[in-house]
Design a protein around this motif. Structure first.
Motif, mmCIF file in Angstrom:
data_model
loop_
_atom_site.group_PDB
_atom_site.id
_atom_site.type_symbol
_atom_site.label_atom_id
_atom_site.label_comp_id
_atom_site.label_asym_id
_atom_site.label_seq_id
_atom_site.Cartn_x
_atom_site.Cartn_y
_atom_site.Cartn_z
ATOM 1 N N LYS A 58 0.512 -1.275 -0.093
ATOM 2 C CA LYS A 58 -0.089 0.085 -0.188
ATOM 3 C C LYS A 58 1.039 1.225 0.275
ATOM 4 O O LYS A 58 -0.133 2.273 -0.315
ATOM 5 C CB LYS A 58 -0.933 -0.107 1.683
ATOM 6 N N GLY A 59 2.132 1.632 -0.501
ATOM 7 C CA GLY A 59 3.107 2.206 -0.105
ATOM 8 C C GLY A 59 3.562 2.887 1.017
ATOM 9 O O GLY A 59 3.669 4.308 1.495
ATOM 10 N N GLU A 60 3.074 2.252 2.219
ATOM 11 C CA GLU A 60 3.263 2.646 3.681
ATOM 12 C C GLU A 60 4.902 3.220 3.626
ATOM 13 O O GLU A 60 5.047 3.794 4.632
ATOM 14 C CB GLU A 60 2.539 2.104 4.667
ATOM 15 N N SER A 61 5.378 2.861 2.832
ATOM 16 C CA SER A 61 7.092 3.365 3.432
ATOM 17 C C SER A 61 7.714 3.947 2.669
ATOM 18 O O SER A 61 8.390 4.167 2.571
ATOM 19 C CB SER A 61 7.847 1.447 3.356
ATOM 20 N N ARG A 62 6.705 4.710 2.033
ATOM 21 C CA ARG A 62 7.224 5.808 1.033
ATOM 22 C C ARG A 62 6.421 7.086 1.831
ATOM 23 O O ARG A 62 6.506 7.757 1.347
ATOM 24 C CB ARG A 62 6.658 5.736 -0.584
ATOM 25 N N THR A 63 5.740 6.855 2.672
ATOM 26 C CA THR A 63 4.845 7.992 3.132
ATOM 27 C C THR A 63 5.915 9.104 3.998
ATOM 28 O O THR A 63 7.622 8.426 4.683
ATOM 29 C CB THR A 63 3.973 8.001 4.608
ATOM 30 N N PRO A 64 5.221 10.570 4.251
ATOM 31 C CA PRO A 64 6.729 11.795 4.188
ATOM 32 C C PRO A 64 7.236 11.181 6.111
ATOM 33 O O PRO A 64 8.394 11.063 5.945
ATOM 34 C CB PRO A 64 6.031 12.369 4.291
ATOM 35 N N ARG A 65 6.730 10.208 6.668
ATOM 36 C CA ARG A 65 6.050 10.209 7.603
ATOM 37 C C ARG A 65 7.594 9.175 8.150
ATOM 38 O O ARG A 65 8.586 9.110 9.033
ATOM 39 C CB ARG A 65 5.212 9.726 8.852
ATOM 40 N N PHE A 66 7.768 8.088 7.316
ATOM 41 C CA PHE A 66 8.043 7.004 7.464
ATOM 42 C C PHE A 66 9.477 7.533 6.714
ATOM 43 O O PHE A 66 10.791 7.043 7.181
ATOM 44 C CB PHE A 66 7.537 5.425 6.103
ATOM 45 N N LEU A 67 9.940 8.575 6.018
ATOM 46 C CA LEU A 67 10.985 8.527 4.850
ATOM 47 C C LEU A 67 11.932 9.122 6.146
ATOM 48 O O LEU A 67 13.005 10.056 5.559
ATOM 49 C CB LEU A 67 10.206 9.522 3.868
ATOM 50 N N ALA A 68 11.264 10.142 6.458
ATOM 51 C CA ALA A 68 12.253 10.435 7.791
ATOM 52 C C ALA A 68 12.507 10.200 8.436
ATOM 53 O O ALA A 68 13.806 10.317 8.387
ATOM 54 C CB ALA A 68 11.103 11.256 8.711
ATOM 55 N N MET A 69 11.783 8.718 9.284
ATOM 56 C CA MET A 69 13.230 7.620 9.826
ATOM 57 C C MET A 69 14.023 7.225 8.695
ATOM 58 O O MET A 69 15.501 6.564 9.116
ATOM 59 C CB MET A 69 11.975 6.529 10.246
ATOM 60 N N ASN A 70 13.730 6.436 7.574
ATOM 61 C CA ASN A 70 14.523 6.012 6.516
ATOM 62 C C ASN A 70 14.594 6.458 5.737
ATOM 63 O O ASN A 70 13.075 6.284 4.891
ATOM 64 C CB ASN A 70 14.372 4.786 6.522
ATOM 65 N N PRO A 71 14.996 7.431 4.621
ATOM 66 C CA PRO A 71 14.902 8.052 3.235
ATOM 67 C C PRO A 71 14.875 7.081 2.031
ATOM 68 O O PRO A 71 14.582 7.123 1.247
ATOM 69 C CB PRO A 71 15.943 8.430 3.513
ATOM 70 N N ALA A 72 15.621 5.502 2.850
ATOM 71 C CA ALA A 72 15.610 4.872 1.682
ATOM 72 C C ALA A 72 13.722 4.586 1.004
ATOM 73 O O ALA A 72 13.189 3.788 0.450
ATOM 74 C CB ALA A 72 16.581 3.533 1.577
ATOM 75 N N GLY A 73 12.919 4.640 2.280
ATOM 76 C CA GLY A 73 11.576 3.917 2.029
ATOM 77 C C GLY A 73 11.239 2.455 2.190
ATOM 78 O O GLY A 73 10.862 1.870 1.504
#
Length: 193
Positions: A35-50
């Motif tokens: 569902k793309g949940e590793s590509r949200t701004p909040r997640f990308l703030a933790m891990n920019p690699a997504g």
């Protein structure tokens, strides 16, 4: 500690299994990669690699990449051999897993199981390299219960994650009896199903 992971990912399950085996308390936060949940701004703030998994340690520091995480969690435990040579062999298998096993076995599984691609339509090179990786494991387990030494190490954790699911990518583990027996041993030793 918080583990951000997707339960369909062998890389994420490695982290969960090591934490469970070592009794490290954690909260599991499910991240649905489909569902793309590793590509949200909040997640990308933790891990920019997504990518998952991501661990947020109790002190707030963030760590990603499954093998780096399990090495951190298992520091000083029996999952990392004390002998320098055996430890280097463990690293050898772990590095090989990310370069020569996971990109073929896991990718074929993802394409078949989650993208609905027929096995017959998988790229020939993907299937050939996946079978070559499984054959390398088969050969590496000849006369050995585990990949390094007499007990499971992080090498076994790293490699069992996607190997046990290889049939979901169209690979026939029946061709690899040493691998089949090893998967059962590692699953029993780590108490994973």
């Amino acid at each position: 500690m918080r583990i951000y992971g997707d339960s369909i990912s062998g890389n994420c399950l490695k982290v969960k299994w090591v934490a469970d085996v070592l009794g490290v308390p954690y909260a599991w936060i499910e991240v649905d990669i489909l569902k793309g949940e590793s590509r949200t701004p909040r997640f990308l703030a933790m891990n920019p690699a997504g990518q998952v998994p991501v661990v947020v340690l109790d002190d707030g520091r963030v760590l990603s990449q499954s093998n780096a995480i399990i090495l951190h969690l298992a520091e000083g435990s029996a999952l990392i051999p004390r002998d320098a040579y055996e430890r280097a062999r463990m690293f050898e298998w772990m590095f090989w897993e990310q370069y020569s096993h996971e990109p073929y076995v896991a990718v074929a599984r993802f394409q078949v199981r989650y993208m609905g691609k027929p096995v017959s339509e998988l790229e020939t090179r993907l299937v050939e390299r996946g079978n070559a990786a499984l054959q390398r494991l088969e050969d590496g387990l000849l006369g050995s219960a585990y990949l390094v030494g007499a007990a499971p190490s992080l090498a076994d954790v790293a490699l069992v994650a996607y190997t046990r699911l290889a049939p979901e990518g169209g690979f026939d583990l029946g061709r690899y009896p040493n691998v089949q027996a090893w998967v059962k041993r590692v699953e029993a030793a780590l108490k994973i199903a």
